[in-house]
Scaffold this motif. Structure first.
Motif, PDB file in Angstrom:
ATOM      1  N   ARG A 268       1.097   6.769  -0.384  1.00 47.93           N
ATOM      2  CA  ARG A 268       0.455   5.832   0.442  1.00 47.93           C
ATOM      3  C   ARG A 268      -0.873   5.469   0.127  1.00 47.93           C
ATOM      4  O   ARG A 268      -1.682   6.524  -0.067  1.00 47.93           O
TER       5      ARG A 268
ATOM      6  N   GLN B  17      -5.029   3.337   0.238  1.00 38.42           N
ATOM      7  CA  GLN B  17      -5.954   2.723   1.123  1.00 38.42           C
ATOM      8  C   GLN B  17      -6.805   1.900   0.057  1.00 38.42           C
ATOM      9  O   GLN B  17      -7.526   2.659  -0.677  1.00 38.42           O
TER      10      GLN B  17
ATOM     11  N   ASP C 271       0.735  -1.125  -0.048  1.00 36.31           N
ATOM     12  CA  ASP C 271       0.201   0.073   0.028  1.00 36.31           C
ATOM     13  C   ASP C 271       0.755   1.171   0.071  1.00 36.31           C
ATOM     14  O   ASP C 271       0.224   2.324   0.453  1.00 36.31           O
ATOM     15  N   GLU C 272       1.986   1.043  -0.339  1.00 38.87           N
ATOM     16  CA  GLU C 272       2.998   2.155  -0.512  1.00 38.87           C
ATOM     17  C   GLU C 272       3.825   2.218  -1.733  1.00 38.87           C
ATOM     18  O   GLU C 272       4.421   1.201  -2.112  1.00 38.87           O
TER      19      GLU C 272
END
Length: 239
Positions: free
Chosen positions: A220, A222, A210-211
């Motif tokens: 980042r 989500q 997620d980065e």
């Protein structure tokens, strides 16, 4: 003084001459028929003779127009939804698993070369877990997995969910979102090579990574359970 021939004798001579001529004519006709070369009767015209010759079924000449472009033997399977769904169906159709409700323990890992690794709860023995590996179009059963080795943060009860709850179409969505950030933040951009999902408490699905680390800043992301990026936050080196 001579006597002129009688009428009877003259008539008899005439008859003899005519009879000889008739016999000779018949013989000549018979000889002519024998020596005359036989001529066959005229044949009916062949309808195929007027038709043009048939073309060959195949041609060695290349088809007109542009030729297809050669495709690389290797493609990133993380973006291939059809491939991923086919792998899922092949897993569900394995003789030992077909017709059962399949449960995933802890995680599923997807790789760009098409490999997929996951752990499944044995449908016949719910306290047993086995690893399964998909490679080169085939599934194979791997080694047994001991869920107790991950305790207390990970357990069979807390970190399992039905396979039906995991959408394999989420993989391309996650991969595309990550690739977009890499394209924007990295020069040159690296290609996404690994996407995975983790089953957390109460069956919550978390898609990773997620980065994205860029040249000057990072991002980042989500994701929701369907792999849709709900938020993207840029982070520079000062944060």
């Amino acid at each position: 003084m001579k006597q002129p021939p009688s009428t009877r004798r003259v008539f008899s001579l005439v008859l003899l001459v005519l009879a000889g001529a008739a016999v000779a004519g018949g013989a000549l006709g018979t000889i002519g028929e024998t020596l005359r070369p036989s001529v066959p009767p005229p044949r009916a015209a062949d309808p195929r003779a007027s038709q043009p010759p048939r073309e060959r079924a195949t041609s060695l000449a290349p088809a007109p127009g542009p030729q297809p472009t050669l495709v690389s033997d290797r493609s990133n399977r993380l973006f291939d939804a059809q491939y991923l769904q086919g792998a899922r169906q092949a897993l569900e159709q394995l003789p030992a698993l077909s017709g059962h409700r399949l449960t995933v323990f802890h995680s599923i890992h997807f790789h760009d070369d098409g490999r997929i690794n996951l752990d499944l709860v044995d449908p016949q023995q719910p306290d047993h877990v086995d690893s399964y590996h998909f490679e080169r179009g085939q599934w194979r059963k791997g080694n047994p997995v001991n869920p107790q080795q991950f305790a207390p943060t990970i357990s069979l009860q807390r970190s399992s969910t039905p396979l039906a709850n995991i959408d394999f179409d989420a993989v391309p969505r996650v991969a595309r979102a990550l690739q977009e950030q890499r394209n924007a933040l990295q020069h040159p951009a690296s290609e996404v090579g690994h996407v995975y999902v983790i089953v957390r408490k109460a069956g919550k699905l978390v898609w990773l990574p997620d980065e994205v680390a860029g040249d000057r800043e990072s991002a980042r992301l989500q994701f929701d359970a369907q792999g849709i990026a709900r938020s993207v936050k840029r982070v520079d080196g000062r944060n």
